[in-house]
Design a protein around this motif. Structure first.
Motif, short mmCIF file in Angstrom:
data_model
loop_
_atom_site.label_atom_id
_atom_site.label_comp_id
_atom_site.label_asym_id
_atom_site.label_seq_id
_atom_site.Cartn_x
_atom_site.Cartn_y
_atom_site.Cartn_z
N ALA A 179 0.84 -1.21 0.00
CA ALA A 179 0.00 0.00 0.00
C ALA A 179 0.87 1.25 0.00
O ALA A 179 0.59 2.22 -0.74
N LEU A 180 1.93 1.27 0.80
CA LEU A 180 2.81 2.44 0.86
C LEU A 180 3.54 2.66 -0.47
O LEU A 180 3.71 3.80 -0.92
N TYR A 181 3.94 1.57 -1.12
CA TYR A 181 4.63 1.70 -2.41
C TYR A 181 3.71 2.34 -3.45
O TYR A 181 4.09 3.29 -4.14
N PHE A 182 2.49 1.82 -3.57
CA PHE A 182 1.55 2.38 -4.54
C PHE A 182 1.21 3.84 -4.20
O PHE A 182 1.07 4.67 -5.09
N LEU A 183 1.10 4.11 -2.91
CA LEU A 183 0.70 5.45 -2.50
C LEU A 183 1.77 6.48 -2.85
O LEU A 183 1.50 7.49 -3.53
N PHE A 184 3.00 6.25 -2.43
CA PHE A 184 4.02 7.27 -2.58
C PHE A 184 4.71 7.26 -3.94
O PHE A 184 5.34 8.25 -4.32
N SER A 185 4.58 6.16 -4.68
CA SER A 185 5.18 6.15 -6.01
C SER A 185 4.25 6.73 -7.07
O SER A 185 4.71 7.10 -8.16
N LYS A 186 2.96 6.85 -6.77
CA LYS A 186 2.01 7.32 -7.78
C LYS A 186 1.44 8.71 -7.49
O LYS A 186 0.89 9.34 -8.39
N VAL A 187 1.51 9.17 -6.25
CA VAL A 187 0.97 10.49 -5.92
C VAL A 187 1.91 11.58 -6.43
O VAL A 187 3.11 11.55 -6.15
N VAL A 188 1.37 12.53 -7.19
CA VAL A 188 2.15 13.64 -7.72
C VAL A 188 1.95 14.90 -6.88
O VAL A 188 2.91 15.60 -6.54
N GLN A 189 0.69 15.18 -6.51
CA GLN A 189 0.36 16.35 -5.72
C GLN A 189 -0.40 15.93 -4.47
O GLN A 189 -1.32 15.12 -4.56
N ASP A 190 0.02 16.45 -3.33
CA ASP A 190 -0.65 16.14 -2.07
C ASP A 190 -0.94 17.45 -1.35
O ASP A 190 -0.16 17.93 -0.54
N HIS A 191 -2.05 18.06 -1.72
CA HIS A 191 -2.37 19.40 -1.21
C HIS A 191 -2.66 19.38 0.29
O HIS A 191 -3.29 18.45 0.80
N SER A 192 -2.20 20.40 0.96
CA SER A 192 -2.50 20.59 2.38
C SER A 192 -3.26 21.89 2.55
O SER A 192 -3.29 22.74 1.65
#
Length: 477
Positions: A179-192
């Motif tokens: 899950a962590l691999y898919f999450l951080f390898s595919k996310v380009v923008q993570d707005h806060s």
């Protein structure tokens, strides 16, 4: 948030994050008798192996949702998964019950930041036209996980020794890493959203207040009378929760916006939710203990009691949702609550026969039918009582109420089974694995009381619903 071709990977990450929480939540009840034998745990410690997880999850799940908006959804979700996996490994290697309880509390903390983010991740990653299909896949995967988790765990516990429960937690490691691999390898923008606030003081107060009340309600090992210390602990918990209410009334960013409860219908819908899921959790927690510990059945047999729940909920949820749209949610809530009350009453009557397949399983089918009639209309009832711009917050509050009901159910029904077992002159303690007619008879007597309590609570929920007229959703200001 990500490139269009990467959306399926984030969907898989969301499904895996949900699966981590669902698997641990459903299998632990089946595994508790084996955990007790492996670790030499008491009944009170067994209750807290469940409750430590539910306490931190139920009290902090709203904080977890707000943190995702404040710091970035992927960051918070990834942090939750990481903490959950590390705590799971601590659970897998727990040398004693006390260590396992602490590890489960940390696991619940991770889940509080992981569970809200899984669905939010899908909503953030998929455009409106594709979002419904993606959420449907996520929901179907959750249903399959809930159904298969106890069965797979039951098979493993049946064919393995009493330490095989450790693999229930160890399997979270590869799932979490994926899950962590898919999450951080595919996310380009993570707005806060730095301007968003988080009610940390409210979260800490909720954990402390609920924890003190749950501890006070936890039953003594052999059904001894409630002590003065337990009573004072409960009073202290109520005082802390009163402080929590005061914090919510004055906080600029409350966990539970008090304005939601200006609607009496919203309040009643949450009371009914608490009652239904209180009964649901009590049965699912203490039924495996009597079947495995008292009757000597295998974990695989006990896990079969969960199958009707997933089957009927999956079969009836769509139907009940359509019927609620056509006729209103009230008739479905009343009917579902009465079916549950009937099923629990039948369960109370047939438990002394010790006939799992011919008596207990049919009663559990009624529980599945009742929940299938209730799940969708109950969510619709909560949503129908608030303005459209408040549905997300209302859903989060209802989710927290449901999880708190499970926490309180496990605690207070632990007192019920302890007192009932002691009153029936049981030779050990409720839920222990022991081949003894007196142990089985005392376990049956204790669980019968739980089943009758569940039946009464569901009947009262039906009555409360019948006495509260439906109300249309208010318009936005």
């Amino acid at each position: 948030m990500c490139a269009p071709e990467h959306r399926p990977y984030l969907l898989i990450a969301a499904i895996l994050a949900s699966a981590l929480g669902f698997i641990d939540g459903s299998i632990v009840a089946i595994a508790l008798p084996a955990m007790r034998m492996s670790l030499g745990a008491t009944l009170i410690e067994a209750q807290w192996i469940s409750n430590a997880y539910m306490l931190s999850l139920s009290a902090l799940i709203l904080v977890g949702g707000a943190a995702g908006d404040r710091f970035g959804l992927a960051r918070v979700l990834g942090s939750g998964i990481t903490l959950f996996v590390l705590a799971s490994m601590a659970c897998a290697f727990a040398p004693n019950a006390s260590f396992l309880i602490v590890a489960r509390a940390v696991q619940g903390l991770g889940a509080a930041f992981m569970v809200p983010g899984s669905l939010a991740l899908i909503s953030r990653a998929y455009p409106k036209g594709e979002r419904g299909k993606a959420i449907g896949i996520w929901a179907a995967s959750a249903a399959v996980t809930s159904a298969l988790g106890p069965i797979i765990g039951g098979v493993a516990l049946t064919v393995g020794d009493h330490d095989v429960w450790r693999w229930i937690f160890a399997v979270n490691f590869p799932l979490g890493l994926l899950a962590l691999y898919f999450l951080f390898s595919k996310v380009v923008q993570d707005h806060s959203q730095p301007e968003r606030g988080i009610d940390i003081i409210g979260g800490v107060t909720a954990v402390l207040g609920l924890g003190l009340i749950a501890w006070a309600l936890t039953g003594a090992e052999h059904g001894e009378a409630i002590t003065w210390q337990a009573m004072m602990t409960g009073v202290g918990g109520l005082v802390v929760l009163a402080c929590f209410v005061g914090i919510q009334l004055n906080s600029p960013h409350p966990m539970v916006p008090p304005s939601l409860f200006d609607s009496s219908c919203f309040t009643i819908a949450n009371i009914v939710s608490f009652a239904i899921y209180f009964s649901f959790a009590a049965i699912l927690m203490y039924l495996p203990m009597v079947v495995i510990g008292g009757w000597g059945e295998s974990e695989l047999v006990a896990s079969a009691a969960y199958a009707p729940l997933s089957v009927f909920i999956a079969m009836l949820s769509g139907f009940s949702g359509r019927m609620a749209e056509r006729f209103g949610h009230h008739p479905l809530l009343i009917a579902g609550s009465l079916v549950l009350a009937t099923g629990y009453a039948i369960l109370a009557l047939v438990i002394p026969t010790q006939n799992f397949w011919g008596a207990v399983l049919p009663a559990m089918c009624l529980q599945g039918i009742g929940m299938g009639l209730l799940v969708a209309p109950l969510s619709m009832a909560v949503m129908a009582t608030v303005a459209p711009n408040s549905t997300g917050t209302a859903s989060g509050v209802n989710n927290a109420v449901i999880r708190m009901s499970s926490l309180i159910a496990v605690a207070i029904m632990g007192s019920v089974v302890a007192v009932g077992y002691g009153a029936a002159n049981g030779p050990a303690s409720y839920g222990e694995i022991m081949q003894d007619p007196g142990h089985a008879a005392a376990s049956n007597a204790a669980f019968v009381t739980v089943a009758w309590c569940a039946a009464l609570i569901c009947a009262l929920a039906a009555l409360l619903t019948a006495l509260s007229p439906p109300k249309e959703r208010p318009s936005d200001p």
